[in-house]
Design an enzyme around this catalytic site. Structure first.
Site: not given
Ligand SMILES: *Cc1c(COP(=O)(O)O)cnc(C)c1O
Length: 406
Positions: A147, A232, A261
């Site tokens: 993802f 990531d 985030k």
């Protein structure tokens, strides 16, 4: 202020959202009005322990006072200059972030997906210019279950049908290996491979932790084949797994770190690619950009969020509290629990069936978590959560898993 409202208020908000907003999410049916630290309050005044932390964007806890103060001060000074002009927050932000990462250069963006796109562009251009890959042939190895965001390029190399269906045609140049399988990656290595893109722990896929040594072996394999390792760490980074970065657990230093985030403590969309000079130097004027990327408000907020992470030792907190929490959750016993795994304050409970009813039962008790990949409950409270709050959370889990019939 909320004491006079009734649960019908909740229904009212839900009805409006469902009528006027697109249905690209399936949220739990509570309507949050305010939040502080690890706790949120809904429009009826009911309090819940946040065990999702906006997918780890709120690692610092909601409304952290120092970040809030910076946000207010900077918002009253200057919010947006565009990169057409310079601002007095961008340089210090890049220096402080690069230093915190042990890297040389930063390229700021806004959302995680944009930062991943930036890393893809950097890797391809690096592949053509430095490695001599024939133009148009650069290949990136990613993993099943990945993802990395929702752009058309990124969902094009997802292995999840619901992310892809109806959104093609997709960009070529990506191949997938089974997550955690180093021999499969080795078999895909080729002179046209410019990068391997990996999540050190696959959070969305259900908190999947690769076998010990996998990241180390991946880093070695990349070096051997002159391939960039892109980590990531948008969800796993900045203290979540009990280290500054999840790659640190295996002493792996990727060529590119992708962050987002929690980079802003959940106040503002701030993301970045952090890397070496000889990688990010592939970008010259005109080759990449973003109107809001590197804006002074985002940079100021992120600078304070980084400082809070260090001053409050949030990674160390995550390691200590997480080890205890994982042990407690692993002690739960129910016939539907298949596996409990985690690192730091990132814990997944894998279930035989759908995780949704369990999340709803926990919500009724005032504990918020969300199913991921349908059958896994992800527990990732803010890293400022107290031990008492976690003791309370374990109690709720224990009661839900003992009172509920299978
Ligand atoms: C959330 C996430 C993204 C995408 O970030 P957005 O800000 O939603 O675009 C990318 N990679 C990982 C690992 C994520 O968890």
């Amino acid at each position: 202020m909320t004491s006079l409202t009734t649960p019908s208020v909740t229904q009212e908000f839900i009805a409006r959202e469902d009528q006027w907003g697109a249905h690209n999410y399936r949220p739990l049916d509570l309507v949050i009005e305010s939040a502080q630290g690890a706790w949120v309050t809904d429009v009826n005044g009911k309090r819940y322990l946040d065990c999702l932390s906006a997918y780890s964007a709120v690692n610092h806890g909601h409304a952290h006072p120092r970040i809030l103060q910076t946000m207010i001060e900077q918002a009253s000074r200057v919010t947006l200059t565009s990169r057409a002009f310079r601002n007095d927050q961008l340089g210090p932000f890049c220096e402080e972030l690069a230093t915190a990462c042990g890297m040389e250069m930063v390229l700021p963006m806004n959302t995680g997906a944009e930062a991943v796109e930036t890393a893809i562009k950097a890797a391809r251009r690096w592949g053509y210019r430095t490695k001599g890959i024939p133009d148009g042939h650069a290949t990136i190895i990613a993993f099943n279950g990945n993802f990395h965001g929702r752009t058309t390029t990124i969902v094009g190399f997802s292995s999840e049908p619901s992310y892809r269906e109806g959104f093609g045609p997709f960009a070529p140049g990506f191949v997938l290996a089974p997550f955690g399988d180093i021999e499969a990656v080795r078999a895909l290595m080729h002179r046209n491979v410019c990068a391997v893109l990996v999540e050190p722990i696959q959070c969305e896929a259900g908190v999947l932790i690769p076998p010990p040594g996998f990241l180390r072996a991946l880093a070695d394999l990349c070096r051997e084949h002159e391939v960039l390792l892109i980590a990531d760490e948008i969800q796993t980074g900045l203290g979540r797994t009990g280290a500054m970065f999840a790659c640190d657990h295996e002493d792996v230093k990727p060529d590119m770190l992708v962050l987002g985030k929690a980079l802003s403590g959940g106040f503002y969309p701030v993301s970045a690619v952090v890397s070496r000079r000889n990688v990010l130097d592939v970008f010259g004027p005109g080759s990449h950009g973003s109107t809001f990327g590197g804006n002074p408000l985002g940079c100021a907020v992120a600078r304070t969020a980084l400082r809070v992470l260090q001053d409050e030792h949030l990674a160390e907190r995550s390691a200590a509290l997480g080890a205890w929490f994982l042990q407690q959750v692993q002690a739960l016993s129910h016939q539907d629990i298949v596996d409990v795994r985690g690192r730091g304050l990132l814990v997944g409970i894998e279930l035989r069936g759908s995780a949704r009813p369990w999340c709803e039962a926990l919500m009724a008790r005032g504990m918020l978590c969300k199913e991921t990949h349908d059958h896994v409950i992800r527990l990732s409270p803010p890293l400022v959560v107290s031990k008492d709050d976690l003791i309370w959370a374990v109690q709720q889990l224990r009661e839900v898993f003992t009172t509920a019939a299978a």
